[in-house]
Scaffold this motif. Structure first.
Motif, PDB file in Angstrom:
ATOM      1  N   ILE A 282       0.942  -1.173  -0.052  1.00  0.00           N
ATOM      2  CA  ILE A 282      -0.037  -0.010   0.041  1.00  0.00           C
ATOM      3  C   ILE A 282       0.895   1.228  -0.030  1.00  0.00           C
ATOM      4  O   ILE A 282       0.385   2.107  -0.689  1.00  0.00           O
ATOM      5  N   ASP A 283       1.859   1.266   0.803  1.00  0.00           N
ATOM      6  CA  ASP A 283       2.921   2.306   0.797  1.00  0.00           C
ATOM      7  C   ASP A 283       3.382   2.573  -0.667  1.00  0.00           C
ATOM      8  O   ASP A 283       3.792   3.730  -1.121  1.00  0.00           O
ATOM      9  N   GLN A 284       3.849   1.414  -1.406  1.00  0.00           N
ATOM     10  CA  GLN A 284       4.093   1.569  -2.847  1.00  0.00           C
ATOM     11  C   GLN A 284       3.045   2.228  -3.668  1.00  0.00           C
ATOM     12  O   GLN A 284       3.465   3.159  -4.443  1.00  0.00           O
ATOM     13  N   ALA A 290      -1.250   7.474  -5.588  1.00  0.00           N
ATOM     14  CA  ALA A 290      -2.447   7.348  -5.112  1.00  0.00           C
ATOM     15  C   ALA A 290      -2.758   7.724  -3.787  1.00  0.00           C
ATOM     16  O   ALA A 290      -1.704   7.991  -2.862  1.00  0.00           O
ATOM     17  N   THR A 291      -3.980   8.229  -3.395  1.00  0.00           N
ATOM     18  CA  THR A 291      -4.343   8.618  -2.055  1.00  0.00           C
ATOM     19  C   THR A 291      -4.947   7.411  -1.357  1.00  0.00           C
ATOM     20  O   THR A 291      -5.778   6.738  -1.914  1.00  0.00           O
ATOM     21  N   TYR A 464      -6.856  -3.194 -13.382  1.00  0.00           N
ATOM     22  CA  TYR A 464      -5.838  -3.678 -14.178  1.00  0.00           C
ATOM     23  C   TYR A 464      -4.784  -2.455 -14.262  1.00  0.00           C
ATOM     24  O   TYR A 464      -3.495  -2.689 -14.077  1.00  0.00           O
ATOM     25  N   ARG A 465      -5.271  -1.391 -14.262  1.00  0.00           N
ATOM     26  CA  ARG A 465      -4.552   0.104 -14.199  1.00  0.00           C
ATOM     27  C   ARG A 465      -3.332   0.020 -12.870  1.00  0.00           C
ATOM     28  O   ARG A 465      -2.229   0.280 -12.867  1.00  0.00           O
ATOM     29  N   VAL A 466      -4.103  -0.287 -11.898  1.00  0.00           N
ATOM     30  CA  VAL A 466      -3.331  -0.148 -10.549  1.00  0.00           C
ATOM     31  C   VAL A 466      -2.444  -1.525 -10.343  1.00  0.00           C
ATOM     32  O   VAL A 466      -1.457  -1.038  -9.896  1.00  0.00           O
ATOM     33  N   ALA A 473       6.276  -1.449 -10.692  1.00  0.00           N
ATOM     34  CA  ALA A 473       7.361  -0.927  -9.799  1.00  0.00           C
ATOM     35  C   ALA A 473       7.912  -1.975  -9.063  1.00  0.00           C
ATOM     36  O   ALA A 473       9.189  -1.676  -8.486  1.00  0.00           O
ATOM     37  N   THR A 474       7.350  -2.921  -8.824  1.00  0.00           N
ATOM     38  CA  THR A 474       7.996  -4.133  -7.862  1.00  0.00           C
ATOM     39  C   THR A 474       8.895  -5.184  -8.652  1.00  0.00           C
ATOM     40  O   THR A 474       9.609  -5.775  -8.291  1.00  0.00           O
TER      41      THR A 474
END
Length: 485
Positions: A282-284, A290-291, A464-466, A473-474
């Motif tokens: 979630i931090d990522q 994202a908020t 899918y976008r998220v 990123a990971t």
């Protein structure tokens, strides 16, 4: 060949450039399955002759450069019926059953040029969370063969995680795609109820069952779902909502998206190591723009109890068609029609299926209907209301997929209720008919952890976008079973 270090787009490019033919690809896939499946026991049967004939026809017609699934092999969960190929739902009662038509999802993928290469192991009639209730064999986790693969779509998840096929189909009634995807470190999507036709799915609970996709990469998953989604005249519950190009907005940008994190999904029973891994995920997402806010889904705690009443009630109705007369297993030396019914089901069904039929029949009985089935249906409405209140203000819900990592075989054999509780985080999505996905989020003790992304109905694009942004990123898809990155 295995598919651990490639994706559908790369395979498509090789096919278009004639670096490999579809027949070669299917042959190598079948050879790899034959070589590796003793380790995993993911497949119940391969479809060699049929698959090679389809691949040869595709090669003769020429690979369609605009269709990325043309000539691509895949695996099929064994509760999706396939014409002239044994389809058992991993049950003795359907041991020699060969359907006379294909499930809609299978025929649609064939129209796109995808080639089914085999039928995949599962919990009997999709009733289970470990694939231990299969009548035929026990599938092993792709990362550690002493651990369960999850279920009920355990064979489908393992076949993709182990690199046997580029993608596989599964079904999800209470988490049966997302949970094994989490246990095996891959992407598993359960779409909105009605987004994909259930025609040709051997039913467990008709108001909860949904066909979905396992892949190693998010974009592959989006590609396959778009190919098989959409309205089907054979299925009155299928939606006529337009099917968008789910790959259109996979650009890594999620800035401005509002994410909700339910406190109930981080409560007692969820391992601390799982909570820590998901909070890091979630931090990522926060770092990606994202908020994030905490929210409450107060009726989550009633989900497992309500689900098992509703799902078992529907199962008791759906499974009454297995009577030893029309198709499937038929016992010998029966003395009467009633004895035929009794012996067919006594000998043909496993313990878990019998347990759920009994629970469902009791819940629907005249003396219990109001106290159990009706109350469970009311709880389902309250759970849906909880989700809609959150989605009025947020784009996505993020939570753990499972309360723990994959565990040892037989760990919960004497207490099925413990196994039922493993679905506590995935069941609410089915109860509300929402789309949900598990994506790899990290590892605990060398075993994969899945992060669950939940959106409002028909908002698979947002998931899918998220998921794509998080995956890029990971780069967790670069880690493969066996430790070779």
């Amino acid at each position: 060949m295995n598919f651990l270090h490639t994706d559908i787009e790369k395979l498509h490019e090789q096919l278009v450039n004639k670096e490999i033919t579809s027949v070669d690809l299917v042959k190598e896939t079948l050879a790899n399955i034959a070589q590796t499946d003793a380790k995993y026991d993911a497949f119940l049967a391969t479809m060699s002759e049929k698959a090679l004939a389809e691949a040869a026809a595709i090669d003769e017609a020429g690979i369609d450069p605009d269709n990325v699934l043309s000539g691509i092999p895949y695996g099929i969960k064994d509760n999706l019926i396939t014409k002239d190929v044994p389809t058992t739902a991993a049950s003795k009662i359907l041991e020699d059953f060969k359907p006379i038509y294909d499930a809609t999802v299978v025929s649609r993928l064939r129209e796109q040029g995808a080639v089914g290469v085999g039928k995949l192991n599962m919990d009997e009639f999709a009733m289970g969370s470990t694939t231990e209730t299969s009548y035929y064999k026990q599938t092993k986790n792709a990362w550690d063969q002493t651990k369960v693969p999850g279920g009920s779509s355990g064979g489908s998840a393992v076949s993709v995680a182990a690199g046997q096929v580029p993608f596989a189909l599964g079904t999800d009634t209470g988490g049966s795609i997302r949970q094994p995807a989490a246990f095996n470190g891959i992407v598993g999507m359960k779409p909105t109820y009605g987004r994909v036709s259930r025609w040709g799915v051997i039913a467990f609970a008709s108001s909860l069952d949904q066909v979905g996709v396992f892949t190693r990469r998010v974009k592959d998953n989006a590609t396959v779902l778009a190919a098989m989604a959409g309205h089907d005249d054979h299925d009155q519950t299928s939606s006529d909502q337009a099917v968008p190009d789910f790959t259109a907005h996979l650009d890594g940008d999620i800035s401005g998206l509002k994410i909700a994190v339910p406190t109930e999904y981080f409560g007692a029973g969820v391992d601390d190591s799982i909570k820590e891994t998901i909070r890091a995920g979630i931090d990522q997402l926060r770092e990606l723009g994202a908020t994030v806010d905490e929210v409450s889904l107060p009726h989550t705690k009633y989900g497992v109890a309500a689900y098992y009443i509703l799902a078992s009630a529907e199962a008791s109705s759906n499974l009454q068609r297995f009577d030893g007369i029309r198709y499937g297993f038929r016992p010998e030396n029966v003395k009467s029609l009633e004895d035929l019914y009794v012996q067919t089901r006594t000998q043909g069904f496993g313990d878990e299926v019998k347990r759920r039929i009994m629970l469902g029949t009791y819940s629907l009985s005249a003396g219990s209907y109001d106290a159990f089935f009706k109350k469970a249906a009311q709880v389902r409405t309250l759970m849906n209301d909880d989700f809609q209140k959150v989605f009025a203000d947020y784009d996505l819900i993020v939570a753990p997929t499972t309360p723990n990592v994959a565990y040892d075989f037989g760990a919960n054999q004497d207490d099925p209720e413990v196994t039922y509780m493993n679905d506590v985080l995935t069941i609410p999505v089915n109860m509300a008919g929402l789309p949900g996905m598990s994506v790899p989020a990290g590892f605990v003790d060398g075993l994969p952890v899945g992060m669950q992304l939940i959106a409002n109905r028909y908002q698979e694009e947002t998931i899918y976008r998220v998921a794509y942004a998080f995956e890029q990123a990971t780069r967790l898809f670069e880690k493969v079973p066996g430790g070779k990155d």
